[in-house]
Design a protein around this motif. Structure first.
Motif, PDB file in Angstrom:
ATOM      1  N   TYR A 159       0.840  -1.211  -0.142  1.00  0.00           N
ATOM      2  CA  TYR A 159       0.013   0.055   0.152  1.00  0.00           C
ATOM      3  C   TYR A 159       0.904   1.363   0.108  1.00  0.00           C
ATOM      4  N   TYR A 160       1.827   1.263   1.037  1.00  0.00           N
ATOM      5  CA  TYR A 160       2.773   2.600   1.075  1.00  0.00           C
ATOM      6  C   TYR A 160       3.727   2.644  -0.041  1.00  0.00           C
ATOM      7  N   SER A 161       3.849   1.848  -0.738  1.00  0.00           N
ATOM      8  CA  SER A 161       4.827   1.995  -1.946  1.00  0.00           C
ATOM      9  C   SER A 161       4.347   2.997  -2.972  1.00  0.00           C
ATOM     10  N   THR A 216       8.723   6.875  -0.823  1.00  0.00           N
ATOM     11  CA  THR A 216       9.719   6.203  -1.413  1.00  0.00           C
ATOM     12  C   THR A 216      10.553   5.129  -0.533  1.00  0.00           C
ATOM     13  N   ILE A 217      10.123   5.043   0.720  1.00  0.00           N
ATOM     14  CA  ILE A 217      10.821   3.948   1.633  1.00  0.00           C
ATOM     15  C   ILE A 217       9.691   3.200   2.096  1.00  0.00           C
ATOM     16  N   VAL A 230       8.148   5.130   9.843  1.00  0.00           N
ATOM     17  CA  VAL A 230       9.365   5.109   9.210  1.00  0.00           C
ATOM     18  C   VAL A 230      10.483   5.957  10.173  1.00  0.00           C
ATOM     19  N   GLY A 231      11.700   5.850   9.853  1.00  0.00           N
ATOM     20  CA  GLY A 231      12.590   6.441  10.460  1.00  0.00           C
ATOM     21  C   GLY A 231      12.680   6.312  12.005  1.00  0.00           C
ATOM     22  N   PRO A 232      12.721   7.580  12.740  1.00  0.00           N
ATOM     23  CA  PRO A 232      12.752   7.173  14.227  1.00  0.00           C
ATOM     24  C   PRO A 232      11.364   7.175  14.925  1.00  0.00           C
ATOM     25  N   HIS A 233      10.619   5.985  14.470  1.00  0.00           N
ATOM     26  CA  HIS A 233       9.138   5.782  14.834  1.00  0.00           C
ATOM     27  C   HIS A 233       8.251   6.979  14.544  1.00  0.00           C
TER      28      HIS A 233
END
Length: 143
Positions: free
Chosen positions: A55-57, A61-62, A97-100
């Motif tokens: 879904y999130y693609s 971009t990540i 994503v990233g730091p939560h």
């Protein structure tokens, strides 16, 4: 002097009014519990990460990550009566994503059926909510 006071007041109000969807909740993982066992089992058995990435693609971009403690079991239904092995699992997940940094909230419904060749099938995916990313993470949003 008044200019400095106004600038600091505005800056302070901006900082305190800017809210992110970040969770810094302490979770005790030093001892096993039934909840931790269920969360970890769901991560192993259900293709949650795959469903979220698919879904999130289209949006990011990540690929976001789903942490076991961000899975909430909404409902488990046994299909076909007592002692059958057909189930519907309704889950609510918050990928990050990233730091939560939470990117959204989604509801997934999986059918677990021993007659299905792959046993588990995603039958419904509802995107419930989108969370804003901080400015330094907006570059991962697809245009």
């Amino acid at each position: 002097m008044i200019k400095k006071l106004v600038v600091f007041t505005l800056l302070g109000s901006l900082i305190f009014s800017f809210q992110l969807a970040i969770k810094a909740e302490y979770i005790d993982t030093s001892q096993d519990s039934r909840e931790l066992q269920y969360q970890d089992t769901l991560m192993l058995l259900l293709p949650i990460e795959h469903s979220i990435k698919k879904y999130y693609s289209k949006i990011l971009t990540i690929d976001p990550t789903v942490y076991p403690y961000e899975i909430k079991v909404i409902q488990v239904q046994r299909i076909g009566g007592l002692r059958s092995f057909h189930f519907l699992y309704t889950l609510e997940v918050v990928p990050a994503v990233g730091p939560h940094l939470s990117v959204g909230k989604d509801q997934l419904v999986y059918k677990i059926d021993p007659t299905i060749p792959k046993l588990v099938k995603l039958i419904k995916f509802d995107h419930i909510k989108t969370y804003d990313l901080p400015p330094n993470w907006k570059h991962i949003i697809r245009q």
